[in-house]
Design a protein around this motif. Structure first.
Motif, PDB file in Angstrom:
ATOM      1  N   ILE A  26       0.906  -1.210  -0.004  1.00 19.38           N
ATOM      2  CA  ILE A  26      -0.024  -0.009   0.096  1.00 19.38           C
ATOM      3  C   ILE A  26       0.783   1.256  -0.051  1.00 19.38           C
ATOM      4  CG2 ILE A  26      -1.724   1.205   1.064  1.00 19.38           C
ATOM      5  CD1 ILE A  26      -2.622  -1.614   0.242  1.00 19.38           C
ATOM      6  N   LEU A  27       0.838   1.827  -1.137  1.00 14.55           N
ATOM      7  CA  LEU A  27       1.780   3.064  -1.241  1.00 14.55           C
ATOM      8  C   LEU A  27       0.964   4.381  -1.131  1.00 14.55           C
ATOM      9  CD1 LEU A  27       4.387   4.080  -2.244  1.00 14.55           C
ATOM     10  CD2 LEU A  27       3.963   3.995  -4.476  1.00 14.55           C
ATOM     11  N   VAL A  28       1.380   5.355   0.042  1.00 11.47           N
ATOM     12  CA  VAL A  28       0.597   6.425   0.348  1.00 11.47           C
ATOM     13  C   VAL A  28       1.470   7.736   0.360  1.00 11.47           C
ATOM     14  CG1 VAL A  28       0.660   5.691   2.697  1.00 11.47           C
ATOM     15  CG2 VAL A  28      -1.195   7.299   2.013  1.00 11.47           C
ATOM     16  N   ALA A  29       0.963   8.852   0.041  1.00 13.62           N
ATOM     17  CA  ALA A  29       1.674   9.944   0.055  1.00 13.62           C
ATOM     18  C   ALA A  29       0.908  10.678   1.094  1.00 13.62           C
ATOM     19  CB  ALA A  29       1.789  10.886  -1.136  1.00 13.62           C
ATOM     20  N   VAL A  62      -3.385   5.455   7.664  1.00 18.15           N
ATOM     21  CA  VAL A  62      -3.421   4.174   6.897  1.00 18.15           C
ATOM     22  C   VAL A  62      -2.458   2.899   7.496  1.00 18.15           C
ATOM     23  CG1 VAL A  62      -2.482   3.170   4.691  1.00 18.15           C
ATOM     24  CG2 VAL A  62      -3.892   5.333   4.747  1.00 18.15           C
ATOM     25  N   GLY A  63      -1.102   3.809   7.963  1.00 15.90           N
ATOM     26  CA  GLY A  63      -0.337   2.733   8.853  1.00 15.90           C
ATOM     27  C   GLY A  63      -1.168   2.195   9.908  1.00 15.90           C
ATOM     28  N   ALA A  64      -1.953   2.873  10.803  1.00 16.23           N
ATOM     29  CA  ALA A  64      -2.666   2.364  11.973  1.00 16.23           C
ATOM     30  C   ALA A  64      -3.600   1.082  11.204  1.00 16.23           C
ATOM     31  CB  ALA A  64      -3.514   3.073  12.483  1.00 16.23           C
ATOM     32  N   GLY A  79      -0.225 -10.051   4.791  1.00 12.34           N
ATOM     33  CA  GLY A  79      -0.700  -9.806   3.204  1.00 12.34           C
ATOM     34  C   GLY A  79      -0.461  -8.420   2.921  1.00 12.34           C
ATOM     35  N   PHE A  80      -0.115  -7.542   3.744  1.00 13.45           N
ATOM     36  CA  PHE A  80       0.036  -6.050   3.352  1.00 13.45           C
ATOM     37  C   PHE A  80       1.394  -5.354   3.816  1.00 13.45           C
ATOM     38  CE2 PHE A  80      -4.364  -6.683   3.265  1.00 13.45           C
ATOM     39  CZ  PHE A  80      -4.758  -6.268   1.861  1.00 13.45           C
ATOM     40  N   ASN A  81       1.960  -4.985   3.077  1.00 13.21           N
ATOM     41  CA  ASN A  81       3.090  -3.790   3.469  1.00 13.21           C
ATOM     42  C   ASN A  81       2.596  -2.546   3.095  1.00 13.21           C
ATOM     43  OD1 ASN A  81       5.072  -5.906   4.191  1.00 13.21           O
ATOM     44  ND2 ASN A  81       5.184  -6.212   2.125  1.00 13.21           N
ATOM     45  N   VAL A  82       3.070  -1.660   4.006  1.00 18.47           N
ATOM     46  CA  VAL A  82       2.802  -0.036   3.637  1.00 18.47           C
ATOM     47  C   VAL A  82       3.770   0.648   3.642  1.00 18.47           C
ATOM     48  CG1 VAL A  82       1.698   2.041   4.746  1.00 18.47           C
ATOM     49  CG2 VAL A  82       0.829  -0.174   5.109  1.00 18.47           C
ATOM     50  N   VAL A  83       3.949   1.577   2.676  1.00 21.87           N
ATOM     51  CA  VAL A  83       5.266   2.579   2.332  1.00 21.87           C
ATOM     52  C   VAL A  83       4.614   3.778   2.221  1.00 21.87           C
ATOM     53  CG1 VAL A  83       6.659   3.522   0.680  1.00 21.87           C
ATOM     54  CG2 VAL A  83       6.588   0.774   0.975  1.00 21.87           C
ATOM     55  N   ILE A  84       5.091   4.696   3.259  1.00 23.90           N
ATOM     56  CA  ILE A  84       4.543   6.127   3.692  1.00 23.90           C
ATOM     57  C   ILE A  84       5.491   7.088   2.984  1.00 23.90           C
ATOM     58  CG2 ILE A  84       3.848   7.800   5.231  1.00 23.90           C
ATOM     59  CD1 ILE A  84       2.923   5.402   7.347  1.00 23.90           C
ATOM     60  N   LEU A  85       5.147   7.924   2.190  1.00 25.06           N
ATOM     61  CA  LEU A  85       5.975   9.159   1.756  1.00 25.06           C
ATOM     62  C   LEU A  85       5.649  10.550   2.253  1.00 25.06           C
ATOM     63  CD1 LEU A  85       6.573   8.428  -1.967  1.00 25.06           C
ATOM     64  CD2 LEU A  85       7.722   7.141   0.071  1.00 25.06           C
ATOM     65  N   ASN A 107       5.413  -4.197   9.489  1.00 26.66           N
ATOM     66  CA  ASN A 107       5.083  -3.980   8.113  1.00 26.66           C
ATOM     67  C   ASN A 107       4.802  -2.730   7.290  1.00 26.66           C
ATOM     68  OD1 ASN A 107       2.531  -3.749   9.427  1.00 26.66           O
ATOM     69  ND2 ASN A 107       1.409  -4.496   7.574  1.00 26.66           N
ATOM     70  N   VAL A 108       5.185  -1.631   8.092  1.00 29.97           N
ATOM     71  CA  VAL A 108       4.876  -0.152   7.962  1.00 29.97           C
ATOM     72  C   VAL A 108       6.152   0.534   7.933  1.00 29.97           C
ATOM     73  CG1 VAL A 108       3.501   1.877   8.428  1.00 29.97           C
ATOM     74  CG2 VAL A 108       2.514  -0.188   8.900  1.00 29.97           C
ATOM     75  N   ARG A 109       6.524   1.035   6.801  1.00 27.24           N
ATOM     76  CA  ARG A 109       7.934   1.765   6.547  1.00 27.24           C
ATOM     77  C   ARG A 109       7.475   3.139   6.249  1.00 27.24           C
ATOM     78  NH1 ARG A 109      11.750  -1.065   2.374  1.00 27.24           N
ATOM     79  NH2 ARG A 109      13.227   0.335   3.164  1.00 27.24           N
ATOM     80  N   ALA A 110       8.208   4.177   6.868  1.00 26.91           N
ATOM     81  CA  ALA A 110       7.826   5.705   6.670  1.00 26.91           C
ATOM     82  C   ALA A 110       9.028   6.387   6.032  1.00 26.91           C
ATOM     83  CB  ALA A 110       7.764   6.430   7.837  1.00 26.91           C
TER      84      ALA A 110
END
Length: 428
Positions: free
Chosen positions: A128-131, A140-142, A149-155, A175-178
């Protein structure tokens, strides 16, 4: 019901595929081919029940149809109360009672519940790619934190969010990277859109979006407008009018869409900060995106609002669109003054974004507008303690959920404001 792209370059598709994709293959935003008229009349329903009734027409052909009530119960399990302000005939729609103290919690949780049920358990994890300009990333991270089944990339734009907002983006781990991007929100948004449109990358890394470009974010946000408008109309026999602080235009578009579906919503007024693309347009100028500038209301620091493309798609021409709503500009000096005076004038302590809405209310009243207005409170003021507390002269206690994630360790990684940098990171 089928869904198409605002740019007309794809065949109409199902809701399930639109939710999973996030962005249409031609670079456009998904929209329903038609807007149904809602039969929702239950003024005494719960927020989750209102959401279910409002969304059902969009889910008729979806695999999620039977699960829709459960998804809504999970996503809307905290209230969106309408609180009277000290000023006459005005209310505050409090949308900050979720786990990250911002309005985006509702739709982020709805999207997470939907995608989790649509996902093939045997498939590779979806990223899940989010700006984010401040609050989206934390919500979205929470919502996706530790979901299988999900990874999160926060920009997020480095140095352009409040310290507590930054902590909320960086505190999840697992599974959440900022990533703190050396650029603006517009840079982050551009990079996300490029990745979602990169077919060769998506063949290697399953991607989806959780920005307001996603239908899974846009559609559920109608619920709190519909719910409060129905209750207000049943109680007072008149339509409730809304002032919506806006950046990327998703929350305001959801209010407009609820009105288009037939809910008893009156006028809609947008509150913008110094990034005044929308006030200029609604005043008669051409729509011209501009580089964003940093303001106190940082979650609204958007120079190219994505959802304007949807809004324009739904109207025949500029004249019709400009008749649909108005927009006001509120600069930083006005934001400071409004926060300072709000406890006495309105009986509340607002965050900078909510202060934009309160200032617009004051401008409407000064112009002689007596109508009932609800100002949308998009975030809790404790997320902006370094701005708010010196102005009101007192501490603003964070709610328990916010205090809990402020106590967690935080970590973010640097990232250049280039698509090549993002692509290399995702591909690795």
């Amino acid at each position: 019901m089928k869904f198409t792209s605002t740019r007309g370059g794809i065949e109409p598709t199902s809701l399930d595929l639109a939710l999973a994709a996030g962005l249409a293959r031609d670079g456009g935003l998904y929209v329903p081919e038609s807007v149904p008229v809602s039969e929702t009349k239950q003024a005494e329903a719960t927020l989750a029940q209102t959401a279910t009734a409002l969304l059902e027409p969009y889910f008729v052909e979806s695999r999620l149809r039977e699960a829709l009530p459960a998804i809504c119960e999970d996503a809307f399990d905290f209230q969106a109360p309408l609180r009277p302000l000290a000023s006459d005939n005005a209310w505050l729609l409090e949308l900050f009672h979720g786990p990250t103290a911002a309005f985006k919690d509702y739709a982020a949780r709805f999207l997470a519940g939907s995608l989790a049920r649509l996902r093939d358990p045997a498939a590779a994890p979806t990223t899940i790619l989010v700006a984010t300009s401040g609050d989206t990333g934390a919500a979205v991270g929470a919502a996706f934190h530790r979901r299988p089944g999900f990874n999160v990339v926060i920009l997020y734009p480095h140095g352009r969010v409040s310290p507590r907002q930054a902590h909320g983006l960086e505190c999840f781990g697992d599974n959440v990277r900022a990533f703190r991007v050396d650029g603006s929100f517009d840079d982050c948004q551009r990079m996300v859109k490029q990745a979602l449109g990169d077919e060769s990358l998506r063949a290697r890394v399953p991607l989806s979006s959780a920005n307001s470009i996603s239908l899974g974010r846009l559609l559920p946000q109608m619920a709190y407008y519909a719910h409060n408008a129905l209750a207000f109309h049943a109680d007072r026999g008149e339509k409730l009018n809304f002032i919506v602080p806006t950046g990327n235009l998703g929350n305001a578009l959801a209010c407009w869409l609820a009105r288009r579906m037939g809910l008893p919503i009156g006028d809609i007024v947008l509150g913008s900060n110094a990034n005044d693309v929308l006030p200029r347009y609604f005043a008669g100028d051409e729509y011209v995106p501009r580089p964003s500038v940093a303001t106190l209301a940082n979650a609204m620091d958007v120079g190219a609002p994505s959802n304007f493309e949807r809004l324009r798609w739904w109207h025949r021409d500029d004249a019709e669109l400009r008749a649909a709503m108005r927009a006001f500009r509120v600069d930083d000096a006005m934001i400071r003054e409004t926060i300072r005076q709000a406890p006495q004038r309105h009986g509340v302590i607002p965050c900078p974004h909510t202060a934009v809405g309160l200032r617009v209310l004051e401008q409407l009243r000064d112009a002689g507008d007596p109508k009932p207005w609800a100002v949308v409170a998009t975030a809790h003021p404790a997320k902006f303690d370094s701005i708010v507390e010196p102005l009101v002269g007192r501490a603003v206690e964070p709610p328990p959920a916010l205090a809990a994630w402020l106590a967690r360790p935080a970590h973010a990684e640097p990232l250049d404001a280039s698509y090549d940098a993002l692509r290399a990171m995702l591909a690795s």
